[in-house]
Design a protein around this motif. Structure first.
Motif, PDB file in Angstrom:
ATOM      1  N   ALA A  82      29.455  53.480  86.138  1.00 26.40           N
ATOM      2  CA  ALA A  82      29.612  52.227  86.883  1.00 26.40           C
ATOM      3  C   ALA A  82      29.541  51.042  85.933  1.00 26.40           C
ATOM      4  O   ALA A  82      28.546  50.849  85.231  1.00 26.40           O
ATOM      5  N   LEU A  83      30.608  50.245  85.881  1.00 25.86           N
ATOM      6  CA  LEU A  83      30.674  49.023  85.088  1.00 25.86           C
ATOM      7  C   LEU A  83      31.276  47.908  85.939  1.00 25.86           C
ATOM      8  O   LEU A  83      31.784  48.150  87.038  1.00 25.86           O
ATOM      9  N   ASP A  84      31.216  46.689  85.423  1.00 26.20           N
ATOM     10  CA  ASP A  84      31.794  45.532  86.115  1.00 26.20           C
ATOM     11  C   ASP A  84      32.830  44.864  85.222  1.00 26.20           C
ATOM     12  O   ASP A  84      32.493  44.401  84.128  1.00 26.20           O
ATOM     13  N   LEU A  85      34.092  44.829  85.696  1.00 26.80           N
ATOM     14  CA  LEU A  85      35.129  44.090  84.983  1.00 26.80           C
ATOM     15  C   LEU A  85      34.984  42.599  85.251  1.00 26.80           C
ATOM     16  O   LEU A  85      34.525  42.189  86.318  1.00 26.80           O
ATOM     17  N   GLN A  86      35.402  41.775  84.254  1.00 27.08           N
ATOM     18  CA  GLN A  86      35.340  40.322  84.394  1.00 27.08           C
ATOM     19  C   GLN A  86      36.756  39.797  84.638  1.00 27.08           C
ATOM     20  O   GLN A  86      37.619  39.854  83.761  1.00 27.08           O
ATOM     21  N   LEU A  93      34.282  42.619  89.253  1.00 24.12           N
ATOM     22  CA  LEU A  93      34.820  43.729  90.027  1.00 24.12           C
ATOM     23  C   LEU A  93      34.112  45.014  89.621  1.00 24.12           C
ATOM     24  O   LEU A  93      34.292  45.484  88.494  1.00 24.12           O
ATOM     25  N   PRO A  94      33.312  45.603  90.525  1.00 20.40           N
ATOM     26  CA  PRO A  94      32.670  46.888  90.196  1.00 20.40           C
ATOM     27  C   PRO A  94      33.723  47.992  90.098  1.00 20.40           C
ATOM     28  O   PRO A  94      34.593  48.117  90.959  1.00 20.40           O
ATOM     29  N   VAL A  95      33.640  48.802  89.031  1.00 19.86           N
ATOM     30  CA  VAL A  95      34.589  49.895  88.827  1.00 19.86           C
ATOM     31  C   VAL A  95      33.828  51.147  88.389  1.00 19.86           C
ATOM     32  O   VAL A  95      32.689  51.085  87.953  1.00 19.86           O
ATOM     33  N   LEU A  96      34.504  52.289  88.517  1.00 18.88           N
ATOM     34  CA  LEU A  96      34.005  53.554  87.996  1.00 18.88           C
ATOM     35  C   LEU A  96      34.918  53.978  86.859  1.00 18.88           C
ATOM     36  O   LEU A  96      36.147  54.019  87.020  1.00 18.88           O
TER      37      LEU A  96
END
Length: 370
Positions: A82-86, A93-96
């Motif tokens: 789980a990371l967050d794109l800027q 935007l939370p992404v996997l």
């Protein structure tokens, strides 16, 4: 997906439904597809050649450096991180992210497949917020309780010395050969000494209540039957003085905190013998068993008597510190035994409950996880 990243043609990458990214050992982006550009709100020239951390939030960048990259360098693969794109507009935007490393050292290349994380519903967000608030409240309560324990212990210690002096000098005044007290004054001194005695009992109880909140780590554990036998042995003088009959039933085979359970049992026995009815031989039954059904192994210990009992509406208030139902002159005590016992029980993950009826006795049940 990862096989597609091995091909250099941007057209092929752009046909895939998930976001794709390839970066090198220096952390620079070497290839991406249109889906990733849509998620970032940027064009290909802005992304290709840029450093990976410019596409992530500061928190995700730190997580990437301290956890994800070491995991990739060691195991060569990471799944559903789980990371967050800027986004270019500053939104997150939370992404996997699932990634695979190829090559070693400076020649290493990492292929990533990125999917937006499922969005939390309002209900899930409210639940997460409620959980955080509960954790904060629990932490605040634990700190407050610890502070109260320290205050209670300090107050008990500071009050003990002047109370002992009042008792000592009052006793000297009452029994001194040189004392020429008027009979009425002697009665006043006797009442003062009785009040000081009760005060000392309350102070001792307060100190015991404060100690009941201490951690249980390191305390000895023994079989329940052994603890019951030891408490009865220690309490034998009081049982004999009250001409009480104590009946012990079958006990389960369980290891218990010898200090805490022993203290609770001693307090329950003291209550059962103290609050006896005039002209009635005190009878106390001690029984125990396993609680069924239960999510986890749980045992119970019950102390039942035929004493004064209490009205059912007082079953909860009995555990309040200093709460008393009976005449303090007829039934001595500080009113802290049950409060201390319940706190000990809850400190071990269990509980203590009371049932009773006036002039029909009382029943107190300790429940603890095995």
């Amino acid at each position: 997906m990862n096989r597609a990243l091995e091909r250099p043609e941007d057209e092929l990458l752009d046909t895939l439904p998930c976001a794709l990214l390839r970066f090198d050992a220096s952390g620079r982006v070497r290839a991406c597809n249109a889906r990733l550009l849509d998620l970032l709100g940027r064009n290909r020239r802005q992304v290709t050649g840029s450093r990976l951390d410019t596409l992530l939030t500061p928190g995700s960048t730190m997580f990437l450096r301290t956890y994800v990259l070491p995991l990739l360098m060691g195991r060569g693969q990471a799944d559903e991180i789980a990371l967050d794109l800027q986004h270019v507009d500053g939104s997150e935007l939370p992404v996997l992210v699932s990634a695979r490393r190829e090559g070693l050292g400076a020649d290493a290349v990492v292929h990533c497949a990125i999917l937006p994380a499922p969005r939390r519903t309002d209900q899930e967000r409210d639940l997460q917020r409620a959980r955080r608030e509960v954790e904060r409240a629990r932490g605040h309560l634990e700190r407050a309780n610890a502070e109260l324990d320290r205050f209670a212990a300090s107050a008990a210690h500071d009050l003990s010395e002047p109370t002992r002096k009042v008792r000592a000098f009052g006793d000297r005044l009452l029994h001194s050969q040189r004392s020429q007290l008027h009979p009425g004054d002697r009665d006043y001194v006797a009442r003062m000494l009785a009040a000081a005695e009760r005060m000392q009992g309350m102070i001792d109880g307060l100190h015991q209540l404060a100690r009941s909140g201490q951690a249980s780590e390191g305390r000895p554990r023994r079989q329940l039957a052994e603890v019951v036998s030891q408490v009865l042995g220690d309490f034998d003088r009081h049982i004999t003085a009250a001409a009480a009959e104590v009946i012990v039933g079958e006990l389960p085979d369980v290891d218990v905190d010898a200090v805490a359970v022993g203290q609770v049992l001693q307090n329950l026995l003291a209550n059962a013998i103290t609050y006896r009815r005039d002209g009635v031989v005190p009878e106390v039954q001690i029984e125990a068993g396993w609680l069924e059904p239960a999510d986890a192994p749980t045992w119970w210990l019950r102390v039942r008597d035929n004493g004064t009992g209490f009205a059912p509406e007082h079953a909860v208030r009995l555990f309040e510190p200093f709460f008393r139902l009976h005449d303090k002159h007829k039934y001595p005590g500080a009113g802290l035994g049950l409060a201390t016992s319940q706190r000990l029980a809850r400190g071990l993950g269990g509980d203590l409950r009371a049932e009773g009826r006036p002039n029909e006795g009382a029943s107190l049940t300790l429940t603890l996880p095995a």
